[in-house]
Design a protein around this motif. Structure first.
Motif, PDB file in Angstrom:
ATOM      1  N   GLN A 111      60.421  29.796  37.879  1.00  0.00           N
ATOM      2  CA  GLN A 111      59.707  31.028  38.193  1.00  0.00           C
ATOM      3  C   GLN A 111      58.737  30.822  39.263  1.00  0.00           C
ATOM      4  O   GLN A 111      58.700  31.322  40.326  1.00  0.00           O
ATOM      5  CB  GLN A 111      59.343  31.944  37.029  1.00  0.00           C
ATOM      6  CG  GLN A 111      60.521  32.661  36.322  1.00  0.00           C
ATOM      7  CD  GLN A 111      59.495  33.198  35.190  1.00  0.00           C
ATOM      8  OE1 GLN A 111      59.171  32.739  34.308  1.00  0.00           O
ATOM      9  NE2 GLN A 111      59.838  34.467  35.105  1.00  0.00           N
ATOM     10  N   VAL A 112      58.018  29.641  38.893  1.00  0.00           N
ATOM     11  CA  VAL A 112      57.034  29.191  39.663  1.00  0.00           C
ATOM     12  C   VAL A 112      57.242  28.568  41.193  1.00  0.00           C
ATOM     13  O   VAL A 112      56.949  28.883  42.452  1.00  0.00           O
ATOM     14  CB  VAL A 112      56.155  28.006  39.109  1.00  0.00           C
ATOM     15  CG1 VAL A 112      55.242  27.617  40.088  1.00  0.00           C
ATOM     16  CG2 VAL A 112      55.591  28.617  37.773  1.00  0.00           C
ATOM     17  N   SER A 113      58.610  27.927  41.148  1.00  0.00           N
ATOM     18  CA  SER A 113      59.200  27.440  42.411  1.00  0.00           C
ATOM     19  C   SER A 113      59.850  28.692  43.147  1.00  0.00           C
ATOM     20  O   SER A 113      59.483  28.531  44.351  1.00  0.00           O
ATOM     21  CB  SER A 113      60.489  26.466  41.869  1.00  0.00           C
ATOM     22  OG  SER A 113      60.261  25.321  41.422  1.00  0.00           O
ATOM     23  N   SER A 114      60.355  29.583  42.488  1.00  0.00           N
ATOM     24  CA  SER A 114      60.853  30.802  43.493  1.00  0.00           C
ATOM     25  C   SER A 114      59.792  31.563  43.889  1.00  0.00           C
ATOM     26  O   SER A 114      59.885  32.033  45.060  1.00  0.00           O
ATOM     27  CB  SER A 114      61.648  31.660  42.252  1.00  0.00           C
ATOM     28  OG  SER A 114      62.969  30.926  41.686  1.00  0.00           O
ATOM     29  N   TYR A 115      58.675  31.591  43.362  1.00  0.00           N
ATOM     30  CA  TYR A 115      57.527  32.453  43.930  1.00  0.00           C
ATOM     31  C   TYR A 115      56.988  31.601  44.923  1.00  0.00           C
ATOM     32  O   TYR A 115      56.866  32.243  46.165  1.00  0.00           O
ATOM     33  CB  TYR A 115      56.343  32.387  42.808  1.00  0.00           C
ATOM     34  CG  TYR A 115      55.038  32.450  43.370  1.00  0.00           C
ATOM     35  CD1 TYR A 115      54.764  33.660  43.980  1.00  0.00           C
ATOM     36  CD2 TYR A 115      54.219  31.557  43.646  1.00  0.00           C
ATOM     37  CE1 TYR A 115      53.415  34.239  44.515  1.00  0.00           C
ATOM     38  CE2 TYR A 115      52.872  31.952  44.317  1.00  0.00           C
ATOM     39  CZ  TYR A 115      52.548  33.100  44.597  1.00  0.00           C
ATOM     40  OH  TYR A 115      51.238  33.585  45.211  1.00  0.00           O
ATOM     41  N   LEU A 116      56.770  30.301  44.997  1.00  0.00           N
ATOM     42  CA  LEU A 116      56.305  29.445  46.066  1.00  0.00           C
ATOM     43  C   LEU A 116      57.321  29.612  47.249  1.00  0.00           C
ATOM     44  O   LEU A 116      57.095  29.396  48.572  1.00  0.00           O
ATOM     45  CB  LEU A 116      56.079  27.892  45.667  1.00  0.00           C
ATOM     46  CG  LEU A 116      54.951  27.922  44.956  1.00  0.00           C
ATOM     47  CD1 LEU A 116      54.885  26.335  44.401  1.00  0.00           C
ATOM     48  CD2 LEU A 116      53.624  28.195  45.556  1.00  0.00           C
TER      49      LEU A 116
END
Length: 205
Positions: free
Chosen positions: A34-39
């Motif tokens: 999720q964090v990677s997708s946000y960035l």
């Protein structure tokens, strides 16, 4: 690389995104995916930041981001310094210097982790910490091939996901905190802002 130069580069980083605001009292821990997708959800961004330096002093300014591999930190008076990453290099301009900017490879800072074209925090040995306090999710990351370059600890809130602050630890163990203001994503951030040669001419170097 002197300590002032090292801290300016490592802390800036990067990637300023949004300031602390009201958050859910019990937020579910965000996954690394999720964090990677946000960035990866935006290519460019700009916003204000507040920086707490290792010596306790405070700096403010505006950050401009354009992935991959480009970021610009403009520091407000009285500092009026400038940090520009572009073309694989980082240049630090100090108005008190008459010898031109300090320059070194972007690959030698934790900035490269979140400025990559495709951020993937699930890579082996990249994340060294992943916790939640019920309100925020904290992710600590490093370059798995060069952990000696330091690490970046990022704090996220959810609903919607936003990066709220980061703490950079350099190779000497000194820490610098950056608190992020509201980030305007995918607006008009011109490429010229990341041209180091242009800035050298503007600064008379």
């Amino acid at each position: 690389m002197n300590q002032i130069t090292r801290r300016l580069c490592l802390l800036a980083v990067p990637l300023a995104l949004a300031g602390f605001a009201a958050t859910p009292s019990l937020a579910q821990q965000l996954s690394l995916a999720q964090v990677s997708s946000y960035l990866n959800s935006f290519t460019s961004a700009e916003g204000e930041f507040t920086q707490i330096n290792a010596d306790g002093t405070i700096s403010t300014g505006t950050v401009y981001i354009k992935r991959p591999s480009r970021v610009r930190f403009e520091y407000n008076p009285p500092e009026e310094s400038l940090v520009v990453a572009g073309g694989g290099q980082v240049a630090i301009f100090d108005p008190r210097s008459d010898t031109g900017p300090d320059r070194y490879p972007l690959s030698q800072t934790p900035l490269k982790i979140i400025l990559e074209r495709n951020v993937d925090l699930t890579r082996t040995n990249m994340v060294t910490g992943h916790t939640s306090d019920g309100t925020t999710t904290t992710v600590t990351a490093q370059d798995p091939e060069n952990p000696e370059y330091g690490s970046i600890q990022m704090v996220y809130t959810s609903s919607p996901i936003e990066l709220r602050q980061w703490i950079v630890t350099d190779d000497t163990g000194q820490q610098t905190t950056v608190i992020l203001g509201d980030l305007v994503k995918d607006g008009n951030v011109p490429d010229i802002l990341f041209n180091i040669q242009r800035e050298m001419r503007n600064w008379g170097n």
